[in-house]
Design a protein around this motif. Sequence first.
Motif, short mmCIF file in Angstrom:
data_model
loop_
_atom_site.label_atom_id
_atom_site.label_comp_id
_atom_site.label_asym_id
_atom_site.label_seq_id
_atom_site.Cartn_x
_atom_site.Cartn_y
_atom_site.Cartn_z
N ASP A 57 0.81 -1.22 -0.04
CA ASP A 57 -0.02 0.00 -0.07
C ASP A 57 0.97 1.25 -0.06
OD1 ASP A 57 -2.41 -1.56 0.33
OD2 ASP A 57 -1.79 -1.81 2.57
N PRO A 58 1.27 1.82 -1.02
CA PRO A 58 2.06 2.85 -1.25
C PRO A 58 1.61 4.20 -0.85
CG PRO A 58 1.46 2.34 -3.34
CD PRO A 58 0.85 1.51 -2.38
N VAL A 59 0.26 4.49 -0.90
CA VAL A 59 -0.27 5.74 -0.49
C VAL A 59 -1.08 5.45 0.90
CG1 VAL A 59 -1.85 7.60 -1.02
CG2 VAL A 59 -0.39 6.62 -2.88
N VAL A 60 -0.81 6.02 1.95
CA VAL A 60 -1.36 6.09 3.23
C VAL A 60 -1.65 7.66 3.80
CG1 VAL A 60 -0.91 5.32 5.66
CG2 VAL A 60 -0.25 4.06 3.66
N THR A 61 -2.89 7.98 4.24
CA THR A 61 -3.09 9.13 4.59
C THR A 61 -3.84 8.96 5.93
OG1 THR A 61 -3.78 9.90 2.38
CG2 THR A 61 -4.37 11.17 4.11
N LEU A 62 -3.46 9.90 6.78
CA LEU A 62 -4.28 9.84 8.22
C LEU A 62 -5.06 11.06 8.31
CD1 LEU A 62 -3.99 9.15 11.29
CD2 LEU A 62 -1.84 10.69 11.41
N GLU A 63 -6.30 10.87 8.92
CA GLU A 63 -7.24 11.97 9.14
C GLU A 63 -7.49 11.93 10.72
OE1 GLU A 63 -10.30 12.96 6.48
OE2 GLU A 63 -9.63 11.49 5.01
N PHE A 64 -7.69 12.93 11.37
CA PHE A 64 -8.37 12.94 12.53
C PHE A 64 -8.87 14.32 12.97
CE2 PHE A 64 -3.99 14.14 12.86
CZ PHE A 64 -3.92 15.00 13.81
N ASP A 65 -10.01 14.37 13.86
CA ASP A 65 -10.43 15.68 14.31
C ASP A 65 -9.86 15.89 15.84
OD1 ASP A 65 -12.29 16.17 12.65
OD2 ASP A 65 -13.33 14.58 13.35
N HIS A 66 -9.57 16.95 16.25
CA HIS A 66 -8.84 17.20 17.43
C HIS A 66 -9.07 18.90 17.83
CE1 HIS A 66 -5.11 19.45 16.13
NE2 HIS A 66 -5.64 19.11 14.94
N TRP A 67 -8.74 18.76 19.18
CA TRP A 67 -8.81 20.38 19.90
C TRP A 67 -7.62 20.19 20.66
CZ3 TRP A 67 -12.89 22.23 23.72
CH2 TRP A 67 -12.89 23.67 24.17
N PHE A 68 -6.86 21.36 20.40
CA PHE A 68 -5.50 21.50 21.32
C PHE A 68 -5.76 22.91 21.76
CE2 PHE A 68 -1.07 23.28 21.13
CZ PHE A 68 -0.73 22.61 22.30
N GLU A 69 -5.74 22.85 23.00
CA GLU A 69 -6.12 24.18 23.59
C GLU A 69 -4.77 24.44 24.60
OE1 GLU A 69 -8.43 27.33 24.64
OE2 GLU A 69 -8.57 25.91 23.23
N TRP A 70 -4.10 25.34 24.06
CA TRP A 70 -2.75 25.99 24.32
C TRP A 70 -2.82 27.01 25.42
CZ3 TRP A 70 0.16 30.47 23.44
CH2 TRP A 70 1.18 30.37 23.57
N SER A 71 -1.74 26.98 26.27
CA SER A 71 -1.73 28.31 27.42
C SER A 71 -0.40 28.86 27.19
CB SER A 71 -2.11 27.45 28.72
OG SER A 71 -1.85 28.48 29.65
N ALA A 72 -0.15 29.91 27.33
CA ALA A 72 0.92 30.74 27.43
C ALA A 72 1.46 30.86 28.89
CB ALA A 72 0.96 31.96 26.73
N ALA A 73 0.51 30.43 29.68
CA ALA A 73 0.80 30.71 31.19
C ALA A 73 2.10 30.04 31.75
CB ALA A 73 -0.46 30.20 32.17
N ARG A 74 2.48 29.05 31.63
CA ARG A 74 3.72 28.46 32.11
C ARG A 74 4.99 27.99 31.25
NH1 ARG A 74 2.41 24.53 37.09
NH2 ARG A 74 4.18 25.43 37.63
#
Length: 181
Positions: A57-74
């Motif tokens: 299988d030469p062609v492989v694609t990854l799909e996903f849904d996500h939510w990354f909530e970033w904080s500059a606090a620390r």
Amino acid sequence: AGSTWYADDATDPAGCSSPNPAAPIGGTWAAVDSSCTGGGDRMDEQLVSPVLDFSGDPVVTLEFDHWFEWSAARRDEVADVDVRSSSTGGQWVNVARFTGASTTNPQHETVDISAQAGDAPDVQIRWRYYNGQAELYWYVDNVVVHFFEPASCLNETCAASGSSPPPIPNGSGATSPILIG
């Protein structure tokens, strides 16, 4: 819970009090939440798929849904998606990085991992959250890996195969919330 990856849902089983993601993330999703650790050690958490065989299988694609909530606090928390296989010499290769800003809620990702996974018999995918210390969270859901075999393609442009690799376990003996298929 909260100090490593866990199965989360709208009832907040870990008691972290972090907000729920928007659709299409729903039901149960994979979560890692540094705001739930009480400010202890800096986190370095990994969610790793079982070995997947994409031989032929030469062609492989990854799909996903996500939510990354970033904080500059620390600290500058990081959410990485990495792939390893014999094609990468067994080393983790980064294919997506989220840091320095939050994603939308949710955000859909499509990542071509053919260079790391195409034709390889021993592929693993890793979601890694690190440098989080009493910061925020990363939710991941609806993971799908698309692949196809050229021999089964009758047209010059091929759609993904209907066959599926095995699901990623969630640690409870079930295959929800993350399925590779």
